[in-house]
Design an enzyme around this catalytic site. Sequence first.
Site, PDB file in Angstrom:
ATOM      1  N   GLU A 150      33.962  36.967 -18.968  1.00  0.00           N
ATOM      2  CA  GLU A 150      33.425  35.770 -19.628  1.00  0.00           C
ATOM      3  C   GLU A 150      32.609  36.281 -20.805  1.00  0.00           C
ATOM      4  O   GLU A 150      31.659  37.037 -20.612  1.00  0.00           O
ATOM      5  CB  GLU A 150      32.590  34.990 -18.623  1.00  0.00           C
ATOM      6  N   CYS A 175      25.498  31.618 -22.862  1.00  0.00           N
ATOM      7  CA  CYS A 175      26.881  31.603 -23.349  1.00  0.00           C
ATOM      8  C   CYS A 175      27.310  30.178 -23.689  1.00  0.00           C
ATOM      9  O   CYS A 175      28.333  29.984 -24.340  1.00  0.00           O
ATOM     10  CB  CYS A 175      27.815  32.215 -22.325  1.00  0.00           C
TER      11      CYS A 175
HETATM   12  P1  NAP Z   1      27.386  43.892 -23.304  1.00  0.00           P
HETATM   13  O1  NAP Z   1      27.012  44.781 -24.419  1.00  0.00           O
HETATM   14  O2  NAP Z   1      28.733  43.295 -23.348  1.00  0.00           O
HETATM   15  O3  NAP Z   1      27.179  44.708 -21.960  1.00  0.00           O
HETATM   16  C1  NAP Z   1      27.434  44.137 -20.692  1.00  0.00           C
HETATM   17  C2  NAP Z   1      27.739  45.252 -19.708  1.00  0.00           C
HETATM   18  O4  NAP Z   1      28.984  45.847 -20.038  1.00  0.00           O
HETATM   19  C3  NAP Z   1      26.702  46.370 -19.725  1.00  0.00           C
HETATM   20  O5  NAP Z   1      26.547  46.836 -18.410  1.00  0.00           O
HETATM   21  C4  NAP Z   1      27.358  47.409 -20.586  1.00  0.00           C
HETATM   22  O6  NAP Z   1      26.962  48.725 -20.232  1.00  0.00           O
HETATM   23  C5  NAP Z   1      28.825  47.238 -20.247  1.00  0.00           C
HETATM   24  N1  NAP Z   1      29.678  47.633 -21.348  1.00  0.00           N
HETATM   25  C6  NAP Z   1      29.593  47.203 -22.631  1.00  0.00           C
HETATM   26  N2  NAP Z   1      30.560  47.752 -23.369  1.00  0.00           N
HETATM   27  C7  NAP Z   1      31.275  48.546 -22.543  1.00  0.00           C
HETATM   28  C8  NAP Z   1      32.395  49.397 -22.726  1.00  0.00           C
HETATM   29  N3  NAP Z   1      32.973  49.542 -23.903  1.00  0.00           N
HETATM   30  N4  NAP Z   1      32.858  50.068 -21.646  1.00  0.00           N
HETATM   31  C9  NAP Z   1      32.270  49.948 -20.444  1.00  0.00           C
HETATM   32  N5  NAP Z   1      31.194  49.174 -20.213  1.00  0.00           N
HETATM   33  C10 NAP Z   1      30.704  48.488 -21.257  1.00  0.00           C
HETATM   34  O7  NAP Z   1      26.373  42.676 -23.181  1.00  0.00           O
HETATM   35  P2  NAP Z   1      24.788  42.611 -23.246  1.00  0.00           P
HETATM   36  O8  NAP Z   1      24.205  43.984 -23.227  1.00  0.00           O
HETATM   37  O9  NAP Z   1      24.376  41.690 -22.209  1.00  0.00           O
HETATM   38  O10 NAP Z   1      24.460  41.926 -24.606  1.00  0.00           O
HETATM   39  C11 NAP Z   1      25.007  42.330 -25.819  1.00  0.00           C
HETATM   40  C12 NAP Z   1      25.587  41.130 -26.504  1.00  0.00           C
HETATM   41  O11 NAP Z   1      26.474  40.450 -25.620  1.00  0.00           O
HETATM   42  C13 NAP Z   1      24.602  40.064 -26.859  1.00  0.00           C
HETATM   43  O12 NAP Z   1      23.931  40.326 -28.039  1.00  0.00           O
HETATM   44  C14 NAP Z   1      25.482  38.858 -26.931  1.00  0.00           C
HETATM   45  O13 NAP Z   1      26.110  38.789 -28.169  1.00  0.00           O
HETATM   46  C15 NAP Z   1      26.514  39.069 -25.866  1.00  0.00           C
HETATM   47  N6  NAP Z   1      26.296  38.367 -24.598  1.00  0.00           N
HETATM   48  C16 NAP Z   1      27.071  37.311 -24.326  1.00  0.00           C
HETATM   49  C17 NAP Z   1      26.922  36.638 -23.119  1.00  0.00           C
HETATM   50  C18 NAP Z   1      27.773  35.498 -22.779  1.00  0.00           C
HETATM   51  O14 NAP Z   1      27.619  34.962 -21.695  1.00  0.00           O
HETATM   52  N7  NAP Z   1      28.671  35.104 -23.640  1.00  0.00           N
HETATM   53  C19 NAP Z   1      25.978  37.052 -22.193  1.00  0.00           C
HETATM   54  C20 NAP Z   1      25.195  38.156 -22.499  1.00  0.00           C
HETATM   55  C21 NAP Z   1      25.394  38.806 -23.708  1.00  0.00           C
HETATM   56  P3  NAP Z   1      25.813  49.489 -21.035  1.00  0.00           P
HETATM   57  O15 NAP Z   1      24.840  48.464 -21.510  1.00  0.00           O
HETATM   58  O16 NAP Z   1      25.255  50.407 -20.010  1.00  0.00           O
HETATM   59  O17 NAP Z   1      26.493  50.178 -22.163  1.00  0.00           O
END
Ligand code: NAP
Length: 525
Positions: A260, A297
């Site tokens: 999601e 989200c």
């Molecule tokens: P994220 O960067 O997507 O990370 C979520 C999880 O996935 C973390 O545990 C991260 O690990 C892991 N991950 C990320 N990229 C990966 C990859 N290439 N391979 C393996 N694992 C990976 O989300 P976030 O840290 O919560 O927030 C970053 C951005 O996500 C926000 O600024 C926002 O834009 C978006 N977000 C969207 C929603 C939604 O519901 N749509 C919710 C939260 C965030 P690590 O952090 O350990 O690297």
Amino acid sequence: MSLSGKNSIAGELSAEGSDVFFSVDPRNKTTGSLPFYNATRAEVDRAVNAAAAAFGEIRHYPSSKIAGFLDEAAEQIEALGDDLLHTADSETGLGLPRLTGERARTTGQIRAFANLLREGAYLRAIINTEGPGQPAIKQMQFPLGPVAVFAASNFPFAFAVAGGDSASALAAGCPIVVKAHPGHPATSELFAGAINAAVAAQGFPAGTFSLLQGNGINVGQWLVAHEAIEAVGFTGSLRGGRAIYDAASRRPRPIPVYAEMGSVNPVVITQAALAARADEIADGLVGSVTMGTGQFCTNPGLILLEDSGASRDFISAVTEKMEAAPAGILLNESIAAGLNSAVSDTVTHPQIEVLTGAEAISESDYFCYRNTVMQTTAAAIRNDDRLQVEHFGPVTLFVVCAGAEDLKSTVDALEGNLTTTVHAEESELESIGGLLHQLREKAGRVIWNGFPTGVAVVHAMQHGGPYPATTAPGTTSVGMNAIYRFMRPIAFQNVPEALLPPALQDANPLGILRLVDDVYTDEAV
Ligand code: NAP
């Protein structure tokens, strides 16, 4: 409960690596003193292998036993008491009222799955009895196997270690290996303690649950690549979700990824709605955009309306209210940096006009960003997909359309979203149908005269949508149907009664609702 900073693998604490990270309090940007250990590849392997071994046992458990385990987990979470709330608050800045509500939602959804299991019809037992030229075919749902869960940053309870993905996977009968979000590692460890206590109290195999800490992509990549993982639940960014989906597809044996991801949740406001209640809509919109500092989200990030004096007045009113609303605390540095970067990219577009905000408040003690309103044209949205990116924070973008046709063709150009919303009047019911059906094609949930934030955890909820909102538009991550992401149907053809699971036996010993020869009944065959 005292914290260790270690991984929790099949009930044992483990810290084999030397790579550590720390919690950060987003209210004052101070770093905690307890190191959290990034899981090593060997620890990831151990967690998944333990989950696979546990599955060998759990797959034979009756639904009632799993329901008892889920109830126990909910109780153990509640037993963490205020310590859980204060720990999460210091790692997320979300505040105690919000976190108290989120805890109730989290235990509530775990118990709702327990009730679903006790009721039994979720097994979707279908029986076609033997007839002339037709064998007896009997089908029901079975658990998939070990599931990898990626916790979200923005819901440290409800979409995290014991959140919706975990609850639905465990309810399905799948062991879980959770990759904790590095934004709230201490909170994650507390949840691990509660689930491990439930595992022990209910006599489940220790490998039913493991928690892996990590602040880099390695842990997640190793987890998804492990051959014994059968499915992935993920909530987070489009970039992260897509990377995990691609990693799962590259495996010699690909597996489903239920990610999601980003959504801009378009809202269409008609001229009649503006004429009738512009102030009320403006208040509701600003409340929805700024709720939780916009870190949902379901945040309404794209507002479409036709150009008119009323629309211009409405945009001004929303802009003033956004300016007047206090800037909230962002979850962590990475979210703050991501928001800054996404808005900075958007404002380079020549057709973007910044009405207010569009800058970080760098002098602040906490991570924050100005409440932001931008405006663009329908043609710009249609011609450049980059204007449909999620700005994860208190940000919204008005799309001013030249007229009704311009609006309709812009809706056609929208990407997949979790929700779409229309604000219209009863007097428009005959004329608005076409637009509503256009919006339906773009999302998993269509909202009439409301706002998309606030997702009820009920059977009828659909929290999903076409890509890029999710990687699996036929599924939901909220509500009871979330369980089917982690189950698969198996049909038995002419298999003797004695070898069939109780749900498929003629006598219907579980007394559940089944579809027998095309009729729903709880009677014996
Ligand atoms: P994220 O960067 O997507 O990370 C979520 C999880 O996935 C973390 O545990 C991260 O690990 C892991 N991950 C990320 N990229 C990966 C990859 N290439 N391979 C393996 N694992 C990976 O989300 P976030 O840290 O919560 O927030 C970053 C951005 O996500 C926000 O600024 C926002 O834009 C978006 N977000 C969207 C929603 C939604 O519901 N749509 C919710 C939260 C965030 P690590 O952090 O350990 O690297």
